[in-house]
Design an enzyme around this catalytic site. Structure first.
Site, PDB file in Angstrom:
ATOM      1  N   ARG A  21       4.546  -8.646 -19.875  1.00 51.79           N
ATOM      2  CA  ARG A  21       4.139  -8.968 -21.050  1.00 51.79           C
ATOM      3  C   ARG A  21       4.798  -8.383 -22.428  1.00 51.79           C
ATOM      4  NH1 ARG A  21      -2.052  -9.908 -21.184  1.00 51.79           N
ATOM      5  NH2 ARG A  21      -1.186 -11.795 -20.308  1.00 51.79           N
ATOM      6  N   LYS A  26       6.503 -11.134 -13.955  1.00 52.66           N
ATOM      7  CA  LYS A  26       5.922 -11.368 -15.427  1.00 52.66           C
ATOM      8  C   LYS A  26       5.745  -9.763 -16.083  1.00 52.66           C
ATOM      9  CE  LYS A  26       1.386 -12.317 -18.039  1.00 52.66           C
ATOM     10  NZ  LYS A  26       0.180 -12.801 -17.840  1.00 52.66           N
ATOM     11  N   GLN A  57      -2.686  -9.928  -2.249  1.00 49.20           N
ATOM     12  CA  GLN A  57      -2.071 -10.919  -0.905  1.00 49.20           C
ATOM     13  C   GLN A  57      -1.390 -11.890  -1.865  1.00 49.20           C
ATOM     14  OE1 GLN A  57      -1.601  -9.858   1.494  1.00 49.20           O
ATOM     15  NE2 GLN A  57      -3.603  -8.977   2.547  1.00 49.20           N
ATOM     16  N   GLY A 100      -5.193 -18.695 -10.225  1.00 53.03           N
ATOM     17  CA  GLY A 100      -4.170 -18.639 -11.267  1.00 53.03           C
ATOM     18  C   GLY A 100      -4.533 -17.554 -12.387  1.00 53.03           C
ATOM     19  N   THR A 126       0.910  -1.301   0.126  1.00 49.71           N
ATOM     20  CA  THR A 126       0.072   0.026   0.008  1.00 49.71           C
ATOM     21  C   THR A 126       0.968   1.145   0.126  1.00 49.71           C
ATOM     22  OG1 THR A 126      -1.762  -1.109   1.165  1.00 49.71           O
ATOM     23  CG2 THR A 126      -1.882   1.151   1.262  1.00 49.71           C
ATOM     24  N   ARG A 175      -2.591 -15.542  -4.275  1.00 48.43           N
ATOM     25  CA  ARG A 175      -3.553 -16.316  -3.710  1.00 48.43           C
ATOM     26  C   ARG A 175      -5.022 -16.311  -4.369  1.00 48.43           C
ATOM     27  NH1 ARG A 175      -4.703 -14.029   2.373  1.00 48.43           N
ATOM     28  NH2 ARG A 175      -6.448 -15.400   1.925  1.00 48.43           N
ATOM     29  N   GLU A 176      -5.369 -17.691  -4.478  1.00 49.87           N
ATOM     30  CA  GLU A 176      -6.749 -17.965  -4.841  1.00 49.87           C
ATOM     31  C   GLU A 176      -7.260 -18.173  -6.107  1.00 49.87           C
ATOM     32  OE1 GLU A 176      -9.299 -16.299  -1.117  1.00 49.87           O
ATOM     33  OE2 GLU A 176      -8.686 -14.531  -2.514  1.00 49.87           O
ATOM     34  N   GLU A 184      -9.588  -1.249   2.247  1.00 48.02           N
ATOM     35  CA  GLU A 184      -9.099  -1.718   3.440  1.00 48.02           C
ATOM     36  C   GLU A 184      -8.943  -0.678   4.373  1.00 48.02           C
ATOM     37  OE1 GLU A 184      -5.642  -5.012   5.041  1.00 48.02           O
ATOM     38  OE2 GLU A 184      -5.004  -3.646   3.598  1.00 48.02           O
TER      39      GLU A 184
END
Length: 512
Positions: free
Chosen positions: A446, A444, A384, A408, A239, A405-406, A262
């Site tokens: 591109r 990554k 996250q 791909g 942040t 997280r959570e 948040e």
């Protein structure tokens, strides 16, 4: 308007409902339609198969046709063409007969009547546009009915109601969202113009500056339509890093929008004040007394920030479709050039995917990319990392793409993925790592290189900067001095940036 009692409490109908259902929804009114134009389009397709490709592009669904007979015939024509079979009266009649639909559409006689519309072929393209417009009007009516039905249901949470409303309208309008094919010559011309503009700019950037010259040298600034994922473990400083970039861009007169799911807007402002002034956090929190010099310092340092084009939104659990609408408004109203979302996992995806977290996060990342592309702005979405990063020992503690997280899909949808890695904070620092040593890992990219960028984090003021350089002095020794890159980061509005940036308000043509 519908008569009293036309809307019933309960679930709305799907947008794929038949025209008969639509008639019931709007009792007393005729749904948007033009049967004669529909027949003209079908007649053109039966006598001029060369029109088929244009029709298939303009009218992607059989339900674009209001009349049920016409919809059935168009479906048969589409399937014949897509299967590389000839399209004429005999072939269409044979297919309808095999499916048991020939008598439903009025028999071979109706096909003959359609083919006799001899003047239709020359105007097929304009006729198809009329059919499409009527279809979209009907889709909007159905979406509106769904929204009203849902609004009558007291059991639907407000956030789901808002999400459903926006999703339905977007779905209704998305049929007309396709772009036209562009000749390569036009695209090359725009690319060369952009190259020429970069040559004229002393900093060589084509996008929004981050304030970190090494990073900007790789990205050429944050590029329009890109989705950038900035990920780290909690407390590492993602942040703060995002705020550093946002403040820098805004002070260079690039409008920036921050959606903080948040932190409150006041908390964000406190972070910015701390970063800009170097004030001790104890004084900001009230544990230590402020001096007159502190107040003078704040007034001097914050004046430029107070007038910067920086827009904050702290809506909690923001649905991704609502963000999409807000971005559209911000781009149109304030010329926003950069959007920051803190953070992705706190957003709400489509209501129908709630409870299926991986699919919901996949939908969120996909819609963020679509939003960036649709409104031609870069979106930096914070994310996250899983606990796997701290469970690995030594050098293996470096974040990896698999740690997102959570889903791909985040990696797949992103144009860039950046990790912030602070070994000292995570307790994995080596003997040569100084406090605050940070790595910005481009995992990554591109459109460019994958590398690490060394940074320094000053925890007392939540400020990231590029480290100082050790350079030889005139006497053969070495001195520690801020590098040229570092001075650019710290010197907002210095000579390196003078007259390089134009206020979006002064630009013409709606392009920023």
């Amino acid at each position: 308007m519908p008569q009293d009692g036309a809307f019933k409490k309960g679930k709305g109908q799907k947008s794929q409902d038949s025209p008969v259902n639509l008639d019931k929804l709007i009792e007393g009114k005729k749904p948007p339609q033009n049967i004669e134009i529909e027949q003209a389009v079908l007649g053109a397709l039966l006598v001029e198969p060369s029109c088929l490709d244009d029709a298939l592009d303009e009218l992607p669904f059989a339900r674009c046709f209001y009349d049920e007979r016409n919809a059935i015939i168009y479906k048969a024509i589409r399937e014949l063409h897509l299967n590389h079979q000839p399209v004429d009266i005999l072939q269409v009649g044979e297919k309808l007969s095999a499916e048991g639909n020939l008598e439903i559409v009025g028999g071979a006689q109706y096909l003959v009547e359609l083919s006799q519309k001899v003047g239709a072929a020359a105007h097929m393209e304009s006729h198809a546009k009329v059919v499409k417009q009527k279809f979209i009007q009907r889709e909007i009516i159905k979406a509106s009915y769904d929204i009203i039905n849902t609004a009558f249901d007291d059991s639907v949470p407000l956030e789901d109601l808002s999400d459903t409303a926006q999703s339905k309208i977007f779905e209704a309008l998305s049929t007309d969202a396709r772009k036209e094919v562009q000749p390569i010559g036009d695209v090359i011309s725009r690319a060369l113009t952009a190259m020429e503009d970069r040559q004229k700019s002393s900093n060589g950037l084509s996008g929004v500056p981050s304030g970190f010259p090494t990073l900007d040298g790789i990205t050429m600034g944050w590029q329009a339509s890109d989705l950038i994922i900035l990920a780290a473990r909690p407390g590492v400083g993602k942040t703060s890093f995002a705020i550093n970039m946002a403040v820098h861009a805004a002070k260079m007169n690039y409008p920036v929008a921050i959606f903080s799911l948040e932190m409150s807007t006041v908390q964000l402002a406190n972070r910015m004040i701390l970063s800009e002034t170097g004030l001790e956090s104890g004084k900001m929190k009230g544990r230590l007394k402020m001096t007159q010099a502190d107040w003078t310092n704040i007034n001097d340092k914050i004046r430029a920030l107070s007038n910067a084009p920086l827009y904050l939104d702290d809506t909690p659990s923001l649905p991704v479709m609502e963000l999409r609408s807000k971005v559209k408004k911000l781009v149109k109203q304030y010329g926003v050039r950069l959007v920051i979302v803190d953070y992705l996992q706190l957003m709400q995806g489509p209501a129908e995917l709630r409870g299926m977290r991986e699919q919901e996060v996949s939908a969120i990342s996909r819609l963020l990319k679509a939003t960036a592309k649709e409104h031609n702005v870069p979106i930096i979405a914070l994310s996250q990392l899983s606990r796997k990063t701290v469970e690995r020992a030594g050098s293996m503690s470096r974040p990896q793409l698999s740690d997102l997280r959570e889903s791909g899909a985040i990696e797949q949808d992103a144009d860039m993925v950046l990790f912030i890695h602070r070994p000292d904070y995570l307790g994995v620092a080596g003997p040569d790592d100084k406090p605050g040593t940070t790595q910005l890992i481009i995992a990554k990219n591109r459109n460019g290189e994958i590398t690490d960028i060394p940074l320094h984090f000053e925890a007392s003021c939540t400020q990231f900067s590029e480290p100082t350089s050790i350079i030889p002095d005139e006497e053969g020794g070495y001195v520690e001095t801020p590098s040229k890159a570092n001075s650019q980061v710290l010197d907002y509005g210095g000579p390196q940036f003078e007259n390089n940036y134009t206020s979006p308000a002064s630009m013409t043509g709606g392009e920023f």
